[in-house]
Write an enzyme that holds these catalytic residues in place. Structure first.
Site, short mmCIF file in Angstrom:
data_model
loop_
_atom_site.label_atom_id
_atom_site.label_comp_id
_atom_site.label_asym_id
_atom_site.label_seq_id
_atom_site.Cartn_x
_atom_site.Cartn_y
_atom_site.Cartn_z
CD GLU A 153 2.79 166.17 21.28
OE1 GLU A 153 2.29 167.48 21.39
OE2 GLU A 153 2.26 165.14 21.05
CB CYS A 192 -3.08 155.68 23.55
SG CYS A 192 -2.98 155.27 25.42
N1 SAH Z 1 5.66 151.51 18.97
C1 SAH Z 1 5.41 151.07 20.64
C2 SAH Z 1 5.30 152.00 21.41
C3 SAH Z 1 4.12 153.20 21.24
S1 SAH Z 1 2.85 152.59 22.37
C4 SAH Z 1 4.13 150.10 20.43
O1 SAH Z 1 3.64 150.10 19.56
O2 SAH Z 1 4.13 149.56 21.71
C5 SAH Z 1 1.57 153.54 22.07
C6 SAH Z 1 0.40 152.64 22.31
O3 SAH Z 1 -0.79 153.44 21.90
C7 SAH Z 1 0.35 151.32 21.19
O4 SAH Z 1 -0.21 150.10 22.05
C8 SAH Z 1 -0.47 151.68 20.20
O5 SAH Z 1 -1.06 150.65 19.52
C9 SAH Z 1 -1.52 152.58 21.01
N2 SAH Z 1 -2.32 153.53 20.02
C10 SAH Z 1 -2.07 153.97 18.67
N3 SAH Z 1 -2.80 154.98 18.36
C11 SAH Z 1 -3.87 154.60 19.38
C12 SAH Z 1 -5.20 155.47 19.08
N4 SAH Z 1 -5.55 156.29 18.21
N5 SAH Z 1 -5.93 155.18 20.41
C13 SAH Z 1 -5.46 154.50 21.37
N6 SAH Z 1 -4.05 153.77 21.24
C14 SAH Z 1 -3.52 153.98 20.22
#
Ligand code: SAH
Length: 338
Positions: free
Chosen positions: A89, A330
């Site tokens: 996505e 996110c």
């Molecule tokens: N793997 C990389 C890129 C993904 S970024 C990283 O970890 O940075 C995706 C972002 O969304 C990250 O900061 C992650 O921690 C955040 N994220 C993951 N699950 C989430 C959720 N349920 N609610 C809000 N942010 C979330």
């Protein structure tokens, strides 16, 4: 056979030199693909038939496909089908400063962060460069507008697919390519330290975001397995080096998880950790998902946390929320649609 959209201009120049053609041909091809958006070799005029034949023979020109599009106010979520049937996505967001797209870097993810929906499906494979480039081409074609900002924050860990993602950046940043400025491109990592070091040397102008989510190893170990491989201290040192060498500001993403990392104590500890570092903190209201038990911190506590950071002189913002109605927020992107 390599897909043509996987090849940065430098490599394409070498290809043309190797087949005894002119180096300039690479720029010509780039202009067809990324400026004129002509994807059928037959329609590329000014290129001789023998070269066309050679290109057809040496490269794959195929595309990934848009399988589904969901829309909400200011956001569109695209589901793409890859040629092997895997799904990923991307999310498009309209801001007052432009249009940004959040691209995926892998099918699934192996980082295993406890709060993240995308990581419930283990990594099936890395995305090839063309599969990331085409997320942008296809979405621009769909909306008939140019995308101004790119964040690599969709499904996957970009630094676990370093070479392909760096070639992606080369292509979108190339003035003869998609031509998105380095400062409009952000790569987000959960903290793979050796790759942060490589990135510092390779792409000093591209923005770096770190998914921090905890002010100490004890909490971080509980929610982010990567933290066992690279301790917070090591991570912070690599970031300080990044700032010293590049003179750039780093973004720390911090999801607010109720009773896990959101207390006033945590805010104080985070302030100490980041004191004196050229950074800003993006507090992310957690998006709850059906399958994962964490709760979103109450608004009052997010504000209290914010205030403590502010009082301690840390630049901090609360992330504007997009797309939760279409599960485009996110941590809600998925590779498996069941
Ligand atoms: N793997 C990389 C890129 C993904 S970024 C990283 O970890 O940075 C995706 C972002 O969304 C990250 O900061 C992650 O921690 C955040 N994220 C993951 N699950 C989430 C959720 N349920 N609610 C809000 N942010 C979330």
């Amino acid at each position: 056979m390599k897909n043509i959209f996987s090849i940065p201009r430098n490599d394409l120049e070498n290809y043309f030199i190797n087949i005894n053609d002119k180096k300039f041909r690479a720029t010509q091809i780039f202009e067809f693909l990324y400026k004129k958006r002509i994807y059928d070799i037959n329609n590329m005029n000014n290129i001789g038939n023998n070269i066309k034949e050679k290109l057809r023979h040496d490269f794959d020109f195929s595309f990934i496909k848009i399988k589904l599009k969901q829309e909400d106010k200011d956001v569109k979520k695209y589901l793409f089908e890859l040629s092997d049937g895997n799904l990923i996505e991307s999310v498009l967001m309209y801001h007052d400063y432009g249009i940004s797209i959040c691209v995926s870097s892998q099918v699934g993810c192996n980082m295993g962060c406890a709060f993240c929906e995308s990581g419930r499906l283990k990594k099936i494979r890395n995305l090839e460069t063309y599969e990331v480039v085409q997320q942008i081409l296809l979405i621009e074609n769909d909306i008939k507008e140019r995308i101004s900002h790119v964040v690599v924050m969709g499904i996957g860990e970009p630094f676990d697919n370093y070479d392909n993602i760096m070639n992606f950046i080369r292509i979108i940043n190339d003035p003869k390519g998609i031509d998105i400025g380095a400062r409009h491109i952000t790569v987000s990592t959960c903290g793979i330290v050796p790759k942060i070091k490589e990135f510092t040397n390779d792409f000093s102008q591209v923005n770096l975001a770190i998914s921090l989510h905890a002010p100490n190893d004890t909490i971080r170990n509980k929610i982010m397995p990567i933290s066992k491989a690279y301790k917070l201290n090591e991570l912070m040192n690599s970031i300080k080096d990044y700032i010293k060498i590049t003179n750039r500001r780093v973004t720390f993403e911090y999801i607010m998880l109720e009773n896990i990392n959101d207390t006033n104590e945590c805010a104080k500890e985070l302030s100490n950790l980041l004191k004196g570092i050229n950074c800003y903190v993006n507090l992310i209201p957690y998006n709850e998902t059906e399958n994962i038990g964490f709760k979103r911190t109450k608004k009052m506590q997010i504000l209290a946390f914010y205030d403590i950071l502010k009082k301690n002189g840390i630049n901090v913002t609360i992330r504007k929320e997009f797309g939760s109605k279409v599960d485009a927020a996110c941590g809600q992107l998925r590779s498996n649609q069941n």
